[in-house]
Design a protein around this motif. Structure first.
Motif, PDB file in Angstrom:
ATOM      1  N   PRO A   1       0.834  -1.209   0.000  1.00 22.73           N
ATOM      2  CA  PRO A   1       0.000   0.000   0.000  1.00 22.73           C
ATOM      3  C   PRO A   1       0.864   1.253   0.000  1.00 22.73           C
ATOM      4  N   ASP A   2       0.355   2.306  -0.584  1.00 22.05           N
ATOM      5  CA  ASP A   2       1.077   3.569  -0.607  1.00 22.05           C
ATOM      6  C   ASP A   2       1.129   4.170   0.795  1.00 22.05           C
ATOM      7  N   PRO A   3       2.240   4.815   1.145  1.00 26.04           N
ATOM      8  CA  PRO A   3       2.311   5.489   2.438  1.00 26.04           C
ATOM      9  C   PRO A   3       1.434   6.745   2.422  1.00 26.04           C
ATOM     10  N   VAL A   4       1.078   7.212   3.608  1.00 33.70           N
ATOM     11  CA  VAL A   4       0.299   8.437   3.730  1.00 33.70           C
ATOM     12  C   VAL A   4       1.049   9.419   4.616  1.00 33.70           C
ATOM     13  N   THR A   5       0.805  10.697   4.396  1.00 32.81           N
ATOM     14  CA  THR A   5       1.382  11.737   5.228  1.00 32.81           C
ATOM     15  C   THR A   5       0.372  12.093   6.309  1.00 32.81           C
ATOM     16  N   LEU A   6       0.796  12.016   7.567  1.00 36.84           N
ATOM     17  CA  LEU A   6      -0.078  12.313   8.699  1.00 36.84           C
ATOM     18  C   LEU A   6       0.613  13.288   9.646  1.00 36.84           C
ATOM     19  N   VAL A   7      -0.199  13.976  10.421  1.00 36.42           N
ATOM     20  CA  VAL A   7       0.307  14.862  11.467  1.00 36.42           C
ATOM     21  C   VAL A   7       0.125  14.133  12.797  1.00 36.42           C
ATOM     22  N   ALA A   8       1.221  13.942  13.528  1.00 35.38           N
ATOM     23  CA  ALA A   8       1.186  13.262  14.826  1.00 35.38           C
ATOM     24  C   ALA A   8       1.405  14.291  15.926  1.00 35.38           C
TER      25      ALA A   8
ATOM     26  N   ALA B   1      -1.226  -4.276   9.464  1.00 32.81           N
ATOM     27  CA  ALA B   1      -2.169  -5.367   9.227  1.00 32.81           C
ATOM     28  C   ALA B   1      -3.217  -5.442  10.333  1.00 32.81           C
ATOM     29  N   GLU B   2      -2.882  -5.000  11.533  1.00 31.56           N
ATOM     30  CA  GLU B   2      -3.777  -5.031  12.684  1.00 31.56           C
ATOM     31  C   GLU B   2      -4.126  -3.609  13.113  1.00 31.56           C
ATOM     32  N   PRO B   3      -5.317  -3.409  13.656  1.00 33.07           N
ATOM     33  CA  PRO B   3      -5.678  -2.076  14.154  1.00 33.07           C
ATOM     34  C   PRO B   3      -4.781  -1.663  15.318  1.00 33.07           C
ATOM     35  N   PRO B   4      -4.524  -0.403  15.501  1.00 31.54           N
ATOM     36  CA  PRO B   4      -4.983   0.691  14.653  1.00 31.54           C
ATOM     37  C   PRO B   4      -4.252   0.682  13.318  1.00 31.54           C
ATOM     38  N   LEU B   5      -4.904   1.182  12.306  1.00 34.06           N
ATOM     39  CA  LEU B   5      -4.354   1.142  10.953  1.00 34.06           C
ATOM     40  C   LEU B   5      -3.001   1.843  10.870  1.00 34.06           C
ATOM     41  N   TYR B   6      -2.887   3.012  11.490  1.00 31.10           N
ATOM     42  CA  TYR B   6      -1.624   3.750  11.513  1.00 31.10           C
ATOM     43  C   TYR B   6      -1.194   3.928  12.958  1.00 31.10           C
ATOM     44  N   ARG B   7       0.118   3.825  13.203  1.00 22.01           N
ATOM     45  CA  ARG B   7       0.649   3.935  14.557  1.00 22.01           C
ATOM     46  C   ARG B   7       1.815   4.907  14.566  1.00 22.01           C
TER      47      ARG B   7
ATOM     48  N   ASP C   1      -3.042  10.493  18.581  1.00 20.68           N
ATOM     49  CA  ASP C   1      -3.558  11.650  17.847  1.00 20.68           C
ATOM     50  C   ASP C   1      -2.844  11.753  16.507  1.00 20.68           C
ATOM     51  N   LEU C   2      -3.384  11.034  15.511  1.00 26.14           N
ATOM     52  CA  LEU C   2      -2.868  11.070  14.135  1.00 26.14           C
ATOM     53  C   LEU C   2      -3.969  11.616  13.246  1.00 26.14           C
ATOM     54  N   ALA C   3      -3.637  12.593  12.421  1.00 30.29           N
ATOM     55  CA  ALA C   3      -4.629  13.203  11.541  1.00 30.29           C
ATOM     56  C   ALA C   3      -4.006  13.492  10.184  1.00 30.29           C
ATOM     57  N   THR C   4      -4.848  13.485   9.160  1.00 32.01           N
ATOM     58  CA  THR C   4      -4.362  13.923   7.854  1.00 32.01           C
ATOM     59  C   THR C   4      -4.195  15.434   7.925  1.00 32.01           C
ATOM     60  N   PRO C   5      -3.269  16.004   7.167  1.00 30.53           N
ATOM     61  CA  PRO C   5      -3.003  17.432   7.288  1.00 30.53           C
ATOM     62  C   PRO C   5      -4.222  18.348   7.128  1.00 30.53           C
ATOM     63  N   LEU C   6      -5.222  17.947   6.337  1.00 35.62           N
ATOM     64  CA  LEU C   6      -6.353  18.836   6.088  1.00 35.62           C
ATOM     65  C   LEU C   6      -7.673  18.299   6.615  1.00 35.62           C
ATOM     66  N   SER C   7      -7.632  17.266   7.451  1.00 33.35           N
ATOM     67  CA  SER C   7      -8.885  16.710   7.944  1.00 33.35           C
ATOM     68  C   SER C   7      -8.744  16.312   9.403  1.00 33.35           C
ATOM     69  N   GLY C   8      -9.596  15.404   9.845  1.00 32.41           N
ATOM     70  CA  GLY C   8      -9.615  15.001  11.242  1.00 32.41           C
ATOM     71  C   GLY C   8      -8.824  13.741  11.504  1.00 32.41           C
ATOM     72  N   PRO C   9      -9.046  13.153  12.689  1.00 33.88           N
ATOM     73  CA  PRO C   9      -8.302  11.968  13.112  1.00 33.88           C
ATOM     74  C   PRO C   9      -8.453  10.781  12.165  1.00 33.88           C
ATOM     75  N   VAL C  10      -7.417   9.955  12.167  1.00 27.11           N
ATOM     76  CA  VAL C  10      -7.392   8.742  11.361  1.00 27.11           C
ATOM     77  C   VAL C  10      -7.398   7.568  12.310  1.00 27.11           C
ATOM     78  N   SER C  11      -8.252   6.560  12.033  1.00 25.49           N
ATOM     79  CA  SER C  11      -8.275   5.394  12.937  1.00 25.49           C
ATOM     80  C   SER C  11      -7.349   4.302  12.448  1.00 25.49           C
TER      81      SER C  11
END
Length: 67
Positions: free
Chosen positions: A10-17, A39-45, A57-67
């Motif tokens: 899968p492609d990596p994503v940019t997140l704000v931690a 492979a296991e929740p939480p999806l991003y750590r 507290d992980l969020a995409t730069p222009l939106s809300g939290p990511v689970s």
């Protein structure tokens, strides 16, 4: 999710931690990073490099939290 042998990675994503651990030298300071799906929740750590605690507290730069 992790790729299987016959799947593409899968492609990596940019997140704000942001660490919310009380007393952490990095507390409430947002950091931008590249994250790969797990492979296991939480999806991003994330792990705080200031105090070593997991970051919830992980969020995409222009939106809300990511689970």
């Amino acid at each position: 999710m992790a790729a299987q042998d016959d799947e593409t990675e899968p492609d990596p994503v940019t997140l704000v931690a942001t660490c919310r651990t009380s007393g952490c030298p990095s507390q409430d300071q947002p950091f931008v990073g590249t994250y790969y799906a797990n492979a296991e929740p939480p999806l991003y750590r994330g792990l705080c490099m200031g105090c070593g605690q997991p970051i919830s507290d992980l969020a995409t730069p222009l939106s809300g939290p990511v689970s």
